[in-house]
Design a protein around this motif. Structure first.
Motif, PDB file in Angstrom:
ATOM      1  N   LEU A 133      64.205  30.416 -21.286  1.00 51.74           N
ATOM      2  CA  LEU A 133      63.663  29.258 -21.998  1.00 51.74           C
ATOM      3  C   LEU A 133      62.715  29.668 -23.120  1.00 51.74           C
ATOM      4  CD1 LEU A 133      63.201  26.122 -22.164  1.00 51.74           C
ATOM      5  CD2 LEU A 133      61.269  26.485 -20.619  1.00 51.74           C
ATOM      6  N   LEU A 134      61.816  30.579 -22.847  1.00 52.92           N
ATOM      7  CA  LEU A 134      60.742  30.880 -23.782  1.00 52.92           C
ATOM      8  C   LEU A 134      61.053  31.994 -24.777  1.00 52.92           C
ATOM      9  CD1 LEU A 134      57.632  30.690 -21.384  1.00 52.92           C
ATOM     10  CD2 LEU A 134      58.424  28.965 -23.015  1.00 52.92           C
ATOM     11  N   ASN A 135      62.022  32.844 -24.450  1.00 51.42           N
ATOM     12  CA  ASN A 135      62.181  34.058 -25.261  1.00 51.42           C
ATOM     13  C   ASN A 135      63.588  34.304 -25.808  1.00 51.42           C
ATOM     14  OD1 ASN A 135      59.408  34.965 -24.682  1.00 51.42           O
ATOM     15  ND2 ASN A 135      60.170  35.284 -22.605  1.00 51.42           N
ATOM     16  N   THR A 136      64.498  33.342 -25.658  1.00 54.87           N
ATOM     17  CA  THR A 136      65.861  33.579 -26.149  1.00 54.87           C
ATOM     18  C   THR A 136      66.345  32.420 -27.005  1.00 54.87           C
ATOM     19  OG1 THR A 136      67.021  32.509 -24.304  1.00 54.87           O
ATOM     20  CG2 THR A 136      66.358  34.806 -23.981  1.00 54.87           C
ATOM     21  N   GLU A 137      67.325  32.715 -27.840  1.00 55.85           N
ATOM     22  CA  GLU A 137      67.935  31.674 -28.677  1.00 55.85           C
ATOM     23  C   GLU A 137      68.652  30.645 -27.816  1.00 55.85           C
ATOM     24  OE1 GLU A 137      70.458  33.273 -31.667  1.00 55.85           O
ATOM     25  OE2 GLU A 137      68.883  34.497 -32.593  1.00 55.85           O
ATOM     26  N   GLU A 138      69.243  31.117 -26.691  1.00 52.53           N
ATOM     27  CA  GLU A 138      69.971  30.199 -25.806  1.00 52.53           C
ATOM     28  C   GLU A 138      69.055  29.130 -25.207  1.00 52.53           C
ATOM     29  OE1 GLU A 138      70.151  33.426 -25.793  1.00 52.53           O
ATOM     30  OE2 GLU A 138      72.184  34.180 -25.464  1.00 52.53           O
ATOM     31  N   GLY A 139      67.766  29.417 -25.109  1.00 57.27           N
ATOM     32  CA  GLY A 139      66.843  28.459 -24.517  1.00 57.27           C
ATOM     33  C   GLY A 139      66.141  27.572 -25.523  1.00 57.27           C
ATOM     34  N   GLN A 140      66.417  27.765 -26.827  1.00 58.10           N
ATOM     35  CA  GLN A 140      65.659  27.042 -27.851  1.00 58.10           C
ATOM     36  C   GLN A 140      65.869  25.531 -27.786  1.00 58.10           C
ATOM     37  OE1 GLN A 140      63.375  28.590 -29.942  1.00 58.10           O
ATOM     38  NE2 GLN A 140      62.770  26.443 -30.249  1.00 58.10           N
ATOM     39  N   ALA A 141      67.104  25.083 -27.565  1.00 54.42           N
ATOM     40  CA  ALA A 141      67.377  23.636 -27.512  1.00 54.42           C
ATOM     41  C   ALA A 141      66.609  22.986 -26.360  1.00 54.42           C
ATOM     42  CB  ALA A 141      68.874  23.386 -27.357  1.00 54.42           C
ATOM     43  N   ALA A 142      66.570  23.664 -25.212  1.00 56.79           N
ATOM     44  CA  ALA A 142      65.833  23.131 -24.070  1.00 56.79           C
ATOM     45  C   ALA A 142      64.333  23.133 -24.345  1.00 56.79           C
ATOM     46  CB  ALA A 142      66.135  23.956 -22.813  1.00 56.79           C
ATOM     47  N   LEU A 143      63.834  24.178 -25.022  1.00 61.21           N
ATOM     48  CA  LEU A 143      62.417  24.248 -25.362  1.00 61.21           C
ATOM     49  C   LEU A 143      62.037  23.116 -26.316  1.00 61.21           C
ATOM     50  CD1 LEU A 143      59.787  25.819 -24.996  1.00 61.21           C
ATOM     51  CD2 LEU A 143      60.480  27.289 -26.909  1.00 61.21           C
ATOM     52  N   ASP A 144      62.907  22.862 -27.294  1.00 59.81           N
ATOM     53  CA  ASP A 144      62.658  21.750 -28.229  1.00 59.81           C
ATOM     54  C   ASP A 144      62.615  20.423 -27.482  1.00 59.81           C
ATOM     55  OD1 ASP A 144      62.644  23.552 -30.299  1.00 59.81           O
ATOM     56  OD2 ASP A 144      64.726  23.174 -30.907  1.00 59.81           O
ATOM     57  N   TYR A 145      63.533  20.235 -26.545  1.00 61.30           N
ATOM     58  CA  TYR A 145      63.591  19.007 -25.744  1.00 61.30           C
ATOM     59  C   TYR A 145      62.270  18.797 -25.003  1.00 61.30           C
ATOM     60  CZ  TYR A 145      64.634  16.201 -21.570  1.00 61.30           C
ATOM     61  OH  TYR A 145      64.585  15.285 -20.554  1.00 61.30           O
ATOM     62  N   LEU A 146      61.770  19.861 -24.357  1.00 61.82           N
ATOM     63  CA  LEU A 146      60.532  19.753 -23.590  1.00 61.82           C
ATOM     64  C   LEU A 146      59.335  19.476 -24.492  1.00 61.82           C
ATOM     65  CD1 LEU A 146      61.106  22.676 -21.047  1.00 61.82           C
ATOM     66  CD2 LEU A 146      60.937  20.256 -20.465  1.00 61.82           C
ATOM     67  N   GLU A 147      59.284  20.145 -25.634  1.00 60.85           N
ATOM     68  CA  GLU A 147      58.165  19.938 -26.556  1.00 60.85           C
ATOM     69  C   GLU A 147      58.172  18.516 -27.110  1.00 60.85           C
ATOM     70  OE1 GLU A 147      58.660  23.132 -29.302  1.00 60.85           O
ATOM     71  OE2 GLU A 147      57.474  24.553 -28.102  1.00 60.85           O
ATOM     72  N   ASN A 148      59.358  17.978 -27.346  1.00 65.02           N
ATOM     73  CA  ASN A 148      59.461  16.588 -27.829  1.00 65.02           C
ATOM     74  C   ASN A 148      58.983  15.593 -26.774  1.00 65.02           C
ATOM     75  OD1 ASN A 148      60.454  17.345 -30.337  1.00 65.02           O
ATOM     76  ND2 ASN A 148      62.605  17.237 -29.681  1.00 65.02           N
ATOM     77  N   ARG A 149      59.064  16.002 -25.496  1.00 64.37           N
ATOM     78  CA  ARG A 149      58.599  15.135 -24.405  1.00 64.37           C
ATOM     79  C   ARG A 149      57.137  15.406 -24.042  1.00 64.37           C
ATOM     80  NH1 ARG A 149      62.324  12.131 -21.493  1.00 64.37           N
ATOM     81  NH2 ARG A 149      60.892  12.131 -19.705  1.00 64.37           N
ATOM     82  N   GLY A 150      56.452  16.172 -24.857  1.00 63.45           N
ATOM     83  CA  GLY A 150      55.017  16.372 -24.656  1.00 63.45           C
ATOM     84  C   GLY A 150      54.630  17.572 -23.824  1.00 63.45           C
ATOM     85  N   PHE A 151      55.599  18.457 -23.513  1.00 64.31           N
ATOM     86  CA  PHE A 151      55.282  19.655 -22.735  1.00 64.31           C
ATOM     87  C   PHE A 151      54.724  20.735 -23.658  1.00 64.31           C
ATOM     88  CE2 PHE A 151      58.066  17.515 -19.844  1.00 64.31           C
ATOM     89  CZ  PHE A 151      57.734  17.961 -18.578  1.00 64.31           C
ATOM     90  N   THR A 152      53.547  21.246 -23.332  1.00 62.49           N
ATOM     91  CA  THR A 152      52.988  22.366 -24.070  1.00 62.49           C
ATOM     92  C   THR A 152      53.433  23.666 -23.410  1.00 62.49           C
ATOM     93  OG1 THR A 152      51.007  22.431 -22.692  1.00 62.49           O
ATOM     94  CG2 THR A 152      50.945  20.994 -24.640  1.00 62.49           C
ATOM     95  N   ARG A 153      53.235  24.775 -24.111  1.00 62.58           N
ATOM     96  CA  ARG A 153      53.589  26.067 -23.517  1.00 62.58           C
ATOM     97  C   ARG A 153      52.751  26.324 -22.259  1.00 62.58           C
ATOM     98  NH1 ARG A 153      56.297  30.672 -25.716  1.00 62.58           N
ATOM     99  NH2 ARG A 153      55.983  32.481 -24.360  1.00 62.58           N
ATOM    100  N   GLU A 154      51.499  25.880 -22.296  1.00 61.68           N
ATOM    101  CA  GLU A 154      50.628  26.054 -21.133  1.00 61.68           C
ATOM    102  C   GLU A 154      51.198  25.316 -19.920  1.00 61.68           C
ATOM    103  OE1 GLU A 154      46.057  25.054 -19.664  1.00 61.68           O
ATOM    104  OE2 GLU A 154      46.739  24.424 -21.653  1.00 61.68           O
ATOM    105  N   MET A 155      51.705  24.098 -20.123  1.00 58.20           N
ATOM    106  CA  MET A 155      52.299  23.350 -19.015  1.00 58.20           C
ATOM    107  C   MET A 155      53.570  24.016 -18.514  1.00 58.20           C
ATOM    108  SD  MET A 155      51.864  19.414 -20.282  1.00 58.20           S
ATOM    109  CE  MET A 155      52.892  18.831 -18.936  1.00 58.20           C
ATOM    110  N   ILE A 156      54.375  24.493 -19.451  1.00 59.73           N
ATOM    111  CA  ILE A 156      55.624  25.159 -19.067  1.00 59.73           C
ATOM    112  C   ILE A 156      55.332  26.373 -18.192  1.00 59.73           C
ATOM    113  CG2 ILE A 156      57.564  26.504 -19.962  1.00 59.73           C
ATOM    114  CD1 ILE A 156      57.574  24.533 -22.382  1.00 59.73           C
ATOM    115  N   GLU A 157      54.319  27.142 -18.575  1.00 59.98           N
ATOM    116  CA  GLU A 157      53.962  28.332 -17.796  1.00 59.98           C
ATOM    117  C   GLU A 157      53.307  27.950 -16.469  1.00 59.98           C
ATOM    118  OE1 GLU A 157      51.592  30.627 -20.463  1.00 59.98           O
ATOM    119  OE2 GLU A 157      53.326  31.448 -21.539  1.00 59.98           O
TER     120      GLU A 157
END
Length: 600
Positions: A133-157
């Motif tokens: 999720l955090l370090n690959t191109e394959e996870g970028q779409a999912a990361l964008d989805y989470l950030e759009n829903r208000g998830f910060t990197r701190e919350m993800i970790e």
């Protein structure tokens, strides 16, 4: 037993374990001065007499005498062996301990070797999902989805959120390369065996991965969410139940919420893990959730270890209201103080936070919950029309049934007055109906109440018992005292069977260890009653300036008691001999009694 585990491992576990944290998972503790106090989990009480001392790393109940350290606390509370308790504490500290379970059947709630393997598999999977999720191109779409829903990197970790690749066997292959067997793959629930039996495919593919963790913070399951809702795929997919994951027992977020619950002395209970995460955004850190199931007795027992106050915050739709009512009644019957935070419309916590903001959720919803009965009245009013007699009577009956046996006189008067105002019925008529229900409730609960009023007889402490306790306290604190006790003429310095048993155990302990160690000795005892006695003894006050005098005095007092016992026994034997007309034996016993009395 302790000699099956290397001493350096035991000592490392002891040094990394805080007894306040361990006991605090089972008992709601309040700090007073240097110690922590709570209601004893080993006997029923209404006034806290259970003490935990952080600097000494011991617990003691002044009511029932239970006591010990973190390891023996787990042994007593979970009814497990020393090794199993050590393994449980080792698991928390990241120290592996081999557990021999053949002697104790199911043994343990301590993780077995196979369970630990499953946990390691889930930990590996969680790390890999998050890396993707955090370090690959394959996870970028999912990361964008989470950030759009208000998830910060701190919350993800913090919640260890990840992404599973939309490939058939990426995780299964990775786990097999790590050396995990096909049986372990199947038991983990991370992979599914193909119908033809040829290989495995991943259970989770193309989903945002939310790990489910146990109380130690170890991953035991997952819930995976698709990015876009479709008619062909379920929105959420959860791990199946496994040896390490049973939904009826798991509460989400315990490992992170425990300290906040202890600080607030209150639990905020949600329906699902996404609600907990949404609450976390709003700064509500004492939040727990069930895993898609109704509240179970196991959930309630688990929560009782942390707090006695609960605020329920379920969804605002009809299903949420019904679930909140069921949970509120179950918790109220288990003596929790229950309040219910109501969400408007059909909102869930995430909807409310996104629409009204974090402050409004924290202050207006969680900060202003309804009392249990007030919520019950709101629930009973839903979908009712008071113009219809049946609806009106049903409403009154529902409320009064909840009031009966669950309310104080002030609450009763308050809610009866409110019922009268709402229904236009007289307070007298409503009160009369209430009293009928109250009497019925009292009759039904009478056997239980009688049972609860049975008092334990206080233990009578005799002078010879005090002498035994003080003498053993000296022996427990100083190995050299045992040499003096070995010189006692009778060969056994103690009188009661309990202290005789402890003396023999201590002799064996000192053969193995060069110096006194109260914690180590306590852990060698399998009998909980003997552990209580040792704890009581260890807390005895000794005079360090007059050790020899105290020891000599105790030995003298116990020897006197032993002689008195012999005198009483011989007098009884003499009487029996007279009844049988054995005058010669009766005379001999009488002479022995005289000699014993002279020795006193």
């Amino acid at each position: 037993m302790s000699n099956r585990v290397p001493e350096e491992v035991i000592e490392k576990i002891r040094s990394t374990t805080d007894i306040v944290d361990i006991v605090g998972e089972y008992v709601q503790l309040t700090k007073r001065g240097r110690n922590w106090f709570g209601l004893c989990p080993f006997h029923g009480e209404s006034t806290p007499s259970f003490s935990v001392t952080s600097d000494k790393q011991i617990f003691h109940c002044f009511g029932c005498g239970a006591g010990g350290n973190a390891i023996t606390f787990l042994m007593d509370i979970e009814n497990i062996t020393f090794q199993e308790a050590l393994a449980r504490l080792g698991s928390r500290a990241g120290i592996e301990v081999e557990v021999n379970t053949h002697a104790s059947g199911e043994a343990a709630n301590a993780p077995s070797k196979s369970d630990n393997q499953l946990i390691l598999m889930h930990e590996f999977a969680a790390d890999m999902y998050q890396h993707i999720l955090l370090n690959t191109e394959e996870g970028q779409a999912a990361l964008d989805y989470l950030e759009n829903r208000g998830f910060t990197r701190e919350m993800i970790e913090r919640y260890r959120i990840g992404w599973s690749l939309p490939e058939w066997n990426y995780m299964a292959t990775a786990l097999q390369r790590k050396g995990y067997s096909e049986e372990e793959l199947m038991n983990s629930g991370l992979a599914i065996q193909r119908e033809q039996g040829n290989g495995f495919f991943d259970r989770f593919r193309g989903r945002v991965m939310f790990p489910i963790m146990n109380e130690s913070g170890k991953v035991i399951a997952f819930s995976g969410r698709i990015l876009e809702n479709t008619k062909t795929e379920a929105k959420y997919m959860n791990s199946p139940e496994s040896p390490i994951f049973q939904k009826s027992q798991v509460l989400y977020n315990v490992h992170q919420a425990r300290s906040a619950i202890r600080k607030n002395r209150k639990i905020i209970l949600f329906e699902g893990f996404m609600d907990v995460i949404a609450a976390g955004k709003a700064g509500v850190d004492n939040a727990l959730a069930t895993m898609g199931t109704s509240l179970t007795p196991q959930h309630i027992r688990a929560m009782k270890r942390f707090a006695q106050e609960i605020v329920i915050c379920f969804d605002g739709d009809d299903a949420g209201w019904e679930a909140a009512k069921r949970a509120a009644i179950a918790l109220n019957e288990d003596k929790f103080k229950v309040e219910v935070a109501v969400l408007p419309g059909k909102m869930d916590p995430d909807d409310y936070v996104r629409e009204h903001g974090q402050d409004a959720f924290r202050e207006q919803v969680i900060g202003k919950p309804h009392a249990f009965i007030a919520f019950a009245m709101m629930h009973a009013r839903r979908h009712k029309n008071f113009q219809y007699e049946n609806d009106l009577l049903q409403y009154v009956q529902e409320v009064l049934q909840l009031l009966a046996g669950r309310s104080s006189p002030i609450e009763r008067d308050l809610y009866i007055k409110q019922l009268a105002n709402e229904t236009k019925l007289s307070e007298e008529a409503i009160l009369q109906q209430y009293r009928k229900l109250e009497n019925r409730s009292i009759e039904q609960s009478r056997p239980e109440r009688v049972a609860k009023t049975v008092k334990r007889e206080p233990k009578r402490i005799t002078s010879f018992h005090r002498a035994e306790r003080l003498l053993f306290a000296h022996a427990l604190a100083n190995r050299d005292v045992m040499r003096k006790l070995a010189e006692v003429e009778s060969g056994m310095p103690f009188v009661s069977e309990e202290f005789k048993a402890l003396y023999v155990q201590l002799l064996g302990f000192y053969e193995e260890w060069d110096k006194a160690d109260f914690h180590k000795f306590l852990e060698t005892l399998q009998d909980a009653e003997l552990r209580k006695l040792v704890m009581e003894t260890a807390l005895s006050e000794r005079d360090p300036e007059h050790v020899d005098e105290e020891i000599a005095d105790c030995i003298k007092h116990l020897e006197k008691h032993r002689i008195e016992q012999q005198i009483n026994l011989k007098i009884q034997q003499s009487k029996e001999a007279e009844k049988q007309h054995d005058l010669q034996r009766a005379l001999l016993l009488a002479q022995e009694v005289i000699a014993l009395r002279k020795s006193l």
